[in-house]
Motif scaffolding. Structure first.
Motif, PDB file in Angstrom:
ATOM      1  N   GLU A  10     -53.966 -35.686 -46.381  1.00  0.00           N
ATOM      2  CA  GLU A  10     -52.526 -35.516 -46.620  1.00  0.00           C
ATOM      3  C   GLU A  10     -52.264 -34.405 -47.635  1.00  0.00           C
ATOM      4  O   GLU A  10     -51.287 -33.657 -47.505  1.00  0.00           O
ATOM      5  N   LEU A  11     -53.115 -34.295 -48.651  1.00  0.00           N
ATOM      6  CA  LEU A  11     -52.982 -33.179 -49.598  1.00  0.00           C
ATOM      7  C   LEU A  11     -53.146 -31.853 -48.854  1.00  0.00           C
ATOM      8  O   LEU A  11     -52.371 -30.913 -49.061  1.00  0.00           O
ATOM      9  N   PHE A  12     -54.150 -31.790 -47.994  1.00  0.00           N
ATOM     10  CA  PHE A  12     -54.378 -30.583 -47.188  1.00  0.00           C
ATOM     11  C   PHE A  12     -53.172 -30.305 -46.297  1.00  0.00           C
ATOM     12  O   PHE A  12     -52.719 -29.161 -46.184  1.00  0.00           O
ATOM     13  N   GLY A  13     -52.630 -31.349 -45.687  1.00  0.00           N
ATOM     14  CA  GLY A  13     -51.446 -31.177 -44.847  1.00  0.00           C
ATOM     15  C   GLY A  13     -50.263 -30.626 -45.611  1.00  0.00           C
ATOM     16  O   GLY A  13     -49.553 -29.737 -45.137  1.00  0.00           O
ATOM     17  N   ARG A  14     -50.059 -31.122 -46.824  1.00  0.00           N
ATOM     18  CA  ARG A  14     -48.949 -30.604 -47.638  1.00  0.00           C
ATOM     19  C   ARG A  14     -49.188 -29.147 -47.990  1.00  0.00           C
ATOM     20  O   ARG A  14     -48.266 -28.331 -47.968  1.00  0.00           O
ATOM     21  N   LEU A  15     -50.440 -28.787 -48.260  1.00  0.00           N
ATOM     22  CA  LEU A  15     -50.761 -27.387 -48.551  1.00  0.00           C
ATOM     23  C   LEU A  15     -50.480 -26.520 -47.322  1.00  0.00           C
ATOM     24  O   LEU A  15     -49.891 -25.442 -47.445  1.00  0.00           O
ATOM     25  N   ILE A  16     -50.862 -26.979 -46.147  1.00  0.00           N
ATOM     26  CA  ILE A  16     -50.564 -26.237 -44.908  1.00  0.00           C
ATOM     27  C   ILE A  16     -49.065 -26.038 -44.767  1.00  0.00           C
ATOM     28  O   ILE A  16     -48.592 -24.936 -44.459  1.00  0.00           O
ATOM     29  N   MET A  17     -48.306 -27.094 -44.986  1.00  0.00           N
ATOM     30  CA  MET A  17     -46.848 -26.981 -44.828  1.00  0.00           C
ATOM     31  C   MET A  17     -46.241 -26.027 -45.847  1.00  0.00           C
ATOM     32  O   MET A  17     -45.370 -25.235 -45.507  1.00  0.00           O
ATOM     33  N   VAL A  20     -60.418 -29.333 -38.835  1.00  0.00           N
ATOM     34  CA  VAL A  20     -59.817 -27.998 -38.962  1.00  0.00           C
ATOM     35  C   VAL A  20     -60.856 -26.987 -39.441  1.00  0.00           C
ATOM     36  O   VAL A  20     -60.895 -25.853 -38.953  1.00  0.00           O
ATOM     37  N   ALA A  21     -61.728 -27.386 -40.347  1.00  0.00           N
ATOM     38  CA  ALA A  21     -62.769 -26.476 -40.844  1.00  0.00           C
ATOM     39  C   ALA A  21     -63.701 -26.024 -39.727  1.00  0.00           C
ATOM     40  O   ALA A  21     -64.261 -24.929 -39.790  1.00  0.00           O
ATOM     41  N   ALA A  22     -63.836 -26.837 -38.694  1.00  0.00           N
ATOM     42  CA  ALA A  22     -64.730 -26.516 -37.576  1.00  0.00           C
ATOM     43  C   ALA A  22     -64.012 -25.804 -36.425  1.00  0.00           C
ATOM     44  O   ALA A  22     -64.624 -25.568 -35.378  1.00  0.00           O
ATOM     45  N   TYR A  23     -62.753 -25.451 -36.614  1.00  0.00           N
ATOM     46  CA  TYR A  23     -62.008 -24.777 -35.539  1.00  0.00           C
ATOM     47  C   TYR A  23     -62.719 -23.495 -35.120  1.00  0.00           C
ATOM     48  O   TYR A  23     -63.219 -22.733 -35.955  1.00  0.00           O
ATOM     49  N   ILE A  39     -57.459 -22.737 -41.768  1.00  0.00           N
ATOM     50  CA  ILE A  39     -58.854 -22.960 -41.378  1.00  0.00           C
ATOM     51  C   ILE A  39     -59.795 -22.660 -42.546  1.00  0.00           C
ATOM     52  O   ILE A  39     -60.693 -23.447 -42.860  1.00  0.00           O
ATOM     53  N   GLU A  40     -59.588 -21.527 -43.188  1.00  0.00           N
ATOM     54  CA  GLU A  40     -60.458 -21.160 -44.313  1.00  0.00           C
ATOM     55  C   GLU A  40     -60.276 -22.105 -45.498  1.00  0.00           C
ATOM     56  O   GLU A  40     -61.246 -22.449 -46.170  1.00  0.00           O
ATOM     57  N   ASN A  41     -59.039 -22.553 -45.732  1.00  0.00           N
ATOM     58  CA  ASN A  41     -58.800 -23.490 -46.831  1.00  0.00           C
ATOM     59  C   ASN A  41     -59.437 -24.851 -46.543  1.00  0.00           C
ATOM     60  O   ASN A  41     -59.901 -25.523 -47.471  1.00  0.00           O
ATOM     61  N   ALA A  42     -59.479 -25.248 -45.275  1.00  0.00           N
ATOM     62  CA  ALA A  42     -60.170 -26.487 -44.916  1.00  0.00           C
ATOM     63  C   ALA A  42     -61.661 -26.369 -45.268  1.00  0.00           C
ATOM     64  O   ALA A  42     -62.252 -27.306 -45.823  1.00  0.00           O
ATOM     65  N   LYS A  43     -62.247 -25.229 -44.970  1.00  0.00           N
ATOM     66  CA  LYS A  43     -63.659 -25.010 -45.307  1.00  0.00           C
ATOM     67  C   LYS A  43     -63.868 -25.067 -46.821  1.00  0.00           C
ATOM     68  O   LYS A  43     -64.847 -25.647 -47.304  1.00  0.00           O
ATOM     69  N   PHE A  68     -55.605 -21.244 -57.970  1.00  0.00           N
ATOM     70  CA  PHE A  68     -55.430 -21.346 -56.521  1.00  0.00           C
ATOM     71  C   PHE A  68     -55.713 -20.013 -55.833  1.00  0.00           C
ATOM     72  O   PHE A  68     -56.338 -19.985 -54.778  1.00  0.00           O
ATOM     73  N   LYS A  69     -55.264 -18.922 -56.420  1.00  0.00           N
ATOM     74  CA  LYS A  69     -55.532 -17.607 -55.825  1.00  0.00           C
ATOM     75  C   LYS A  69     -57.023 -17.311 -55.791  1.00  0.00           C
ATOM     76  O   LYS A  69     -57.516 -16.677 -54.861  1.00  0.00           O
ATOM     77  N   LYS A  70     -57.747 -17.788 -56.790  1.00  0.00           N
ATOM     78  CA  LYS A  70     -59.195 -17.594 -56.859  1.00  0.00           C
ATOM     79  C   LYS A  70     -59.916 -18.492 -55.841  1.00  0.00           C
ATOM     80  O   LYS A  70     -60.988 -18.142 -55.354  1.00  0.00           O
ATOM     81  N   THR A  71     -59.311 -19.622 -55.504  1.00  0.00           N
ATOM     82  CA  THR A  71     -59.970 -20.642 -54.698  1.00  0.00           C
ATOM     83  C   THR A  71     -59.541 -20.632 -53.233  1.00  0.00           C
ATOM     84  O   THR A  71     -60.379 -20.823 -52.342  1.00  0.00           O
ATOM     85  N   PHE A  72     -58.261 -20.428 -52.965  1.00  0.00           N
ATOM     86  CA  PHE A  72     -57.708 -20.578 -51.618  1.00  0.00           C
ATOM     87  C   PHE A  72     -57.104 -19.286 -51.085  1.00  0.00           C
ATOM     88  O   PHE A  72     -56.822 -18.362 -51.832  1.00  0.00           O
ATOM     89  N   LYS A  73     -56.857 -19.279 -49.788  1.00  0.00           N
ATOM     90  CA  LYS A  73     -56.187 -18.161 -49.105  1.00  0.00           C
ATOM     91  C   LYS A  73     -54.685 -18.432 -49.054  1.00  0.00           C
ATOM     92  O   LYS A  73     -54.252 -19.572 -48.916  1.00  0.00           O
ATOM     93  N   PHE A  74     -53.894 -17.358 -49.127  1.00  0.00           N
ATOM     94  CA  PHE A  74     -52.440 -17.389 -48.916  1.00  0.00           C
ATOM     95  C   PHE A  74     -51.754 -18.362 -49.877  1.00  0.00           C
ATOM     96  O   PHE A  74     -50.944 -19.188 -49.473  1.00  0.00           O
ATOM     97  N   THR A  75     -52.086 -18.274 -51.152  1.00  0.00           N
ATOM     98  CA  THR A  75     -51.478 -19.173 -52.136  1.00  0.00           C
ATOM     99  C   THR A  75     -50.899 -18.371 -53.294  1.00  0.00           C
ATOM    100  O   THR A  75     -51.556 -18.175 -54.306  1.00  0.00           O
TER     101      THR A  75
END
Length: 188
Positions: free
Chosen positions: A35-42, A73-76, A101-105, A136-143
């Protein structure tokens, strides 16, 4: 005008859509990594669009992204990327899809290192908005700043989801959001 004060002025069906999110989700802690991942996607998909657009598409996002299952999602594959790019129920933006996808990984790696995505967030709590954005910028994409701010406010890590006079604010205080719990900031 705050989100809390603006919703009553909305016409239906907009008001009900926003009121449900405001009253039952916005600012409440989330303890499930998917759910945390889902909120990040949204939040990522909201960039450049209205939150209402995202709320209307939430069920489609859940379906398209396998109910926000991080490992799935990480395995997409490239086929999945194309499927998402052709799905009219979601935001069809290659950068946002790739970020999901990359953030799931990345979250899978955080789960290995910290035990969960939530524990990773807890490990770095508390931080200022600026410190969170840097992390977040160091860790994730598009944040960027607004995405990180809204994500963290929406899950109770940063104050500001509701005005102090909002009745929902009082309900959120009862569940002890992270912004309410002070401890020494940790460096990145």
């Amino acid at each position: 005008m705050s989100y809390c004060e603006y919703i009553p002025s909305m016409a239906e069906p907009r008001r009900s859509l926003h009121k449900n999110y405001h009253d039952n989700h916005y600012g409440y802690p989330i303890h499930d990594d998917n759910e945390l991942f889902g909120r990040l996607i949204m939040e990522i998909n909201q960039a450049g669009l209205s939150w209402e657009t995202i709320l209307k598409k939430e069920a489609s996002f859940r379906k398209a992204y396998d109910n926000f299952n991080i490992a799935t999602v990480a395995a997409y594959s490239e086929h999945d990327r194309e499927r998402l790019l052709n799905d009219p129920g979601i935001i069809r933006n290659r950068l946002k899809i790739n970020a999901a996808i990359e953030n799931a990984k990345t979250i899978l790696q955080l789960q290995l290192e910290y035990g969960s995505f939530e524990k990773w967030l807890e490990h770095y709590h508390p931080k200022t908005k600026e410190e969170w954005v840097k992390l977040f910028k160091k860790t994730f994409k598009f944040t960027g700043g607004e995405i990180v701010n809204e994500f963290l406010m929406s899950i109770g890590y940063l104050r500001g989801a509701h005005s102090d006079s909002c009745p929902i604010h009082q309900e959120i205080l009862k569940v002890k959001p992270k912004w309410l719990i002070a401890k020494e900031p940790k460096n990145i």
